[in-house]
Scaffold this active site. Structure first.
Site, PDB file in Angstrom:
ATOM      1  N   HIS A  15       0.795  -1.182   0.222  1.00  9.87           N
ATOM      2  CA  HIS A  15       0.234   0.371   0.104  1.00  9.87           C
ATOM      3  C   HIS A  15       1.017   1.228  -0.476  1.00  9.87           C
ATOM      4  O   HIS A  15       0.178   2.062  -0.658  1.00  9.87           O
ATOM      5  CB  HIS A  15      -1.160   0.147   1.152  1.00  9.87           C
ATOM      6  CG  HIS A  15      -1.474  -1.051   1.239  1.00  9.87           C
ATOM      7  ND1 HIS A  15      -2.651  -1.173  -0.125  1.00  9.87           N
ATOM      8  CD2 HIS A  15      -2.382  -2.079   2.022  1.00  9.87           C
ATOM      9  CE1 HIS A  15      -4.147  -2.231   0.784  1.00  9.87           C
ATOM     10  NE2 HIS A  15      -3.596  -3.111   1.958  1.00  9.87           N
TER      11      HIS A  15
HETATM   12  C1  X5A Z   1      -0.786  -5.344   4.086  1.00  9.68           C
HETATM   13  C2  X5A Z   1      -2.402  -4.883   4.321  1.00  9.68           C
HETATM   14  C3  X5A Z   1      -4.300  -3.802   5.831  1.00  9.68           C
HETATM   15  C4  X5A Z   1      -4.950  -2.231   5.614  1.00  9.68           C
HETATM   16  C5  X5A Z   1      -6.021  -3.165   6.340  1.00  9.68           C
HETATM   17  C6  X5A Z   1      -6.135  -1.007   6.966  1.00  9.68           C
HETATM   18  N1  X5A Z   1      -3.051  -4.376   4.974  1.00  9.68           N
HETATM   19  N2  X5A Z   1      -7.586  -1.803   7.094  1.00  9.68           N
HETATM   20  O1  X5A Z   1      -2.833  -5.943   4.571  1.00  9.68           O
HETATM   21 ZN    ZN Z   2      -3.870  -7.330   2.474  1.00 10.00          ZN
END
Ligand code: X5A
Ligand code: ZN
Length: 753
Positions: free
Chosen positions: A388
């Site tokens: 992300h």
């Molecule tokens: C890397 C990953 C998830 C973020 C979720 C936020 N991130 N609600 O799995």
């Molecule tokens: Zn994830």
């Protein structure tokens, strides 16, 4: 079973062998994939047409026979004929698409305990044919695959290379000779796939719930462009005179072929305010502990984690972001806590930067190790996750886009032209997409929950219509699910119908898996149902594409038990261990099929393996040359080889546990006085293939049969009575009339024990 005279050695051997398997294991299901090109293909069809435990998939090029493709209409429900009205021997792309899109969905649905593949290898078959097929068929049956291959000794090195490569693949080390770059599919092949699909939809759910099924009735866009010219490669023809030096073959190199990178130092990043936060330090230590428990760590080459350098990070992140990150270590907990509010789903710690640097650096180390050739594959057990993270900001538990940094490193430092990033984290990797959406050298494929834009990170960027920008058009593939609950069936369909065809066509030099396990069963965030076994299968599939270098790097995944098993199965796949079969219903739900149809619709103009209805752009490929050497009808395979095949097949363990390992004792009993197992040993042969085989057998990893032209027992075999073969006369030993002039049971007992 009576042999008919018209049957050649290969097919009678297979028929006998399958028959004997079924008589020992009455509940077994067997798939026979026949690439025989035999003159009378109907023989296998007829033999098993009323045997529901056997599914015959018969692939044939029609120029060998009548030229008619009428068999494609399908006469028996357990015989699937694929007659192709052109010569595809040299075309890997045609064969692979056929297997991905048509054969594998049906085979998985049938759920065999054993696959028997037969092939009469033509002189002009492309070199990787056998290893390619072995790699794709192995996972279905937990490695219970028998390859019965007829080789013409006079012919080319290509076939020998294929045999060696297939053996390597059977031993768990997929073999990757340079592939010729994909051309467009031949129109005849597209037509055949659709024809068979249409004819067989009544028999197979997997073909009704198939992303290409809609093509059978409706029409789609045309092919716009082929791969950009810099991605096209020369067809590499094997040198006919180049002698194969088996000992030097890379696939048989000693040593550990999977590297593993992990460090406890990455546990330091944690959430002071909320110790229950899912992205917790134990995620990586639990995985590592499980890898130890399964004896995996000791089988891997352990690499030391290192921090990514400024220079490496700057390729995909802004200096402002890197400065911000390195400034965190000087802040007080209250200041860190306050800063968190400026981001989406982020907590901060004094050690966050150090851990994020180690996570990215660890994957870089794995890339260097794999690209240097010292390991074939890599596993990186790292946190915090990365996909992300954007160029300029952290997001969704991520700080540096570790896989993004690694992909760019592979392109910049290792000069790779084609890197595949496959992201199966349940969330869309917005950061990775944005970093590479204009770059055709990095193909990004993400399978994620989208829920019509409502699932994290909640942007329409994750939809199927984001196909890439500028030169990168076609090189960004989003496979968005619009509801929860997706599991093995949906992920398998995504792989067989989109990921594998496209990845094979792309022909990557390196595959990086953004391996989040938050789509796994039991994950608190993902709400999906993918099993650890399925992650193993997906990993194994990816070892079959391109140059076969795969690095599995942890992203999300928050159920400690699930993620530990998932990573274990991925590592086992890379180590070449047999994987448990996928069980349960493997028909994807309608919502997933709708998603896959949308993806194919958005991408068929870029990828010919998805474009079965479109108008093909004429490629410069030469006219399919007519076959100058007709295969002789009388097969060189001796009855002895047939016996051996049947005998060896009945030895293949159908039990759940490690079927490839045969106990030392058993071997000795079977081959008294011989160095090799099988009735007749193989000590007199000195061909490249046999040398390799004996090496393998010495390692006790594989039970294999090498047909030889002579053995001391051969003289004891009785001659054919009166020089003719009366298929209705009784066995001269036991007077049984159910067999031929001398029944197989008697031959085996009389001659070999
Ligand atoms: C890397 C990953 C998830 C973020 C979720 C936020 N991130 N609600 O799995
Ligand atoms: Zn994830």
């Amino acid at each position: 079973m009576a042999l008919t005279e018209a049957m050649d050695g290969l097919h009678s051997g297979v028929a006998l062998a399958v028959h004997s398997v079924l008589s020992i294991h009455s509940k077994a299901r067997v798939v026979v994939v026949d690439f025989g090109n035999c003159v009378e293909p109907e023989i296998l069809d007829h033999l098993f047409s009323h045997e529901p435990r056997v599914l015959v998939l018969s692939v044939r090029q029609c120029q060998y026979a009548s030229g008619s493709t009428s068999r494609n209409k399908g006469r028996y429900s357990n015989v699937l004929s694929v007659d192709i009205n052109c010569n595809i021997a040299e075309s890997s792309h045609d064969y692979l698409t056929l297997v991905h899109q048509l054969l594998l969905p049906v085979i998985y649905e049938f759920g065999p305990q054993m696959v028997v593949m037969t092939a009469a290898c033509e002189w002009n078959i492309y070199p990787a044919f056998l290893p390619n097929m072995a790699g794709l068929f192995l996972p279905v049956t937990s490695d219970r695959l028998v390859m019965a291959v007829e080789i013409d000794q006079q012919r080319s090195i290509v076939v020998n290379e294929g045999i060696v490569g297939a053996l390597s693949t059977l031993l768990g080390r997929p073999y990757h000779p340079k592939m010729s770059q994909s051309e467009s599919l031949r129109p005849e092949v597209c037509q055949t796939i659709l024809e068979v699909m249409k004819a067989q939809q009544g028999n197979w759910k997997s073909l009704r719930y198939h992303a290409l099924a809609s093509l059978v009735t409706s029409s789609t866009g045309k092919q716009e462009s082929l791969l950009p010219s810099h991605l096209q490669q020369q067809t590499i023809k094997p040198q006919e005179d180049a002698l194969l030096k088996p000992k030097e073959l890379e696939c048989f190199k000693e040593g550990q072929s999977v590297c593993l990178v992990y460090s406890e130092a990455m546990k330091e990043h944690l959430n002071y305010a909320d110790s229950t936060h899912p992205e917790c330090p134990d995620r990586i230590s639990c995985i590592f502990e499980q890898l130890c428990n399964f004896g995996i760590v000791e089988r891997c080459q352990r690499l030391k984690a290192r921090e990514a350098t400024l220079q490496e990070l700057e390729r995909v992140h802004s200096s402002r972001h890197i400065k911000f990150m390195s400034g965190l270590q000087a802040l007080k907990p209250s200041e860190l806590h306050h800063l968190e509010n400026s981001f989406d789903s982020i907590y901060l710690h004094r050690r966050t930067n150090r851990c994020a640097l180690l996570a990215a650096g660890s994957i870089l180390t794995a890339v260097d190790c794999v690209m240097s050739g010292s390991c074939q594959h890599g596993v990186a057990v790292v946190r915090p996750p990365g996909h992300h993270a954007e160029r300029n900001n952290p997001c969704g538990f991520c700080f540096y886009n570790s896989v993004g940094v690694a992909a760019q490193h592979a392109v910049t430092s290792h000069h790779l032209q084609r890197v595949l990033v496959l992201d199966w984290d349940v969330h869309h990797g917005n950061g990775t997409q944005h970093m590479f959406e204009s770059d055709p050298r990095v193909l990004y494929i993400s399978i994620h929950r989208y829920d019509n834009g409502r699932f994290f990170p909640g942007s329409a960027d994750a939809n199927y219509n984001r196909v890439g920008l500028k030169k990168g058009k076609g090189f960004n593939i989003n496979i968005p699910w619009n509801k929860g609950g997706m599991g093995d069936a949906e992920y398998l369909a995504a792989f067989l119908e989109v990921v594998l065809p496209v990845a094979t066509e792309f022909n990557p030099q390196l595959v990086l898996i953004s391996a989040g396990f938050d789509a796994a069963v039991g994950d608190p965030l993902g709400g999906c149902n993918v099993t650890p076994e399925c992650y193993g299968h997906m990993t194994k599939f990816l070892t079959c594409v391109g140059d076969g270098r795969v690095i599995v790097a942890l992203e999300g995944g928050y159920n400690l038990t699930s993620i530990s098993y998932c990573m274990t199965l991925c590592a086992k796949a890379l180590l070449g261990d047999p994987l448990p079969c996928l069980s349960g219903n493997l028909t994807p739900c309608q919502s997933a099929v709708d998603s896959l149809i949308s993806v194919v619709g958005a991408h068929c103009k870029f990828w010919s393996s998805l474009n079965l209805k479109g108008k093909m752009v004429e490629s410069p490929r030469k006219q399919a040359s007519s076959i100058s050497t007709q295969r002789s009808i009388s097969s060189p395979t001796s009855s002895q080889a047939v016996d051996e095949l049947a005998a060896s097949l009945s030895q293949v363990s159908m039990a759940e546990a490690t079927p490839r390992k045969i106990q030392d004792e058993e071997k000795k009993e079977e081959a008294p006085g011989g160095e090799l197992e099988g009735a007749c040993g193989g000590g007199h042969e000195d061909s490249a293939t046999t040398l390799i085989l004996s090496d393998c057998l010495g390692a006790q990893e594989l039970y294999a049969v090498v047909p030889v032209s002579w053995c001391p027992h051969l003289e004891e075999v009785q001659p054919v009575p009166d020089g003719t073969l009366n298929t209705s006369s009784a066995c001269e030993e036991c007077y049984d009339t159910s067999e031929n002039w001398c029944c197989l049971t008697c031959v085996v007992w009389e001659v070999c024990i």
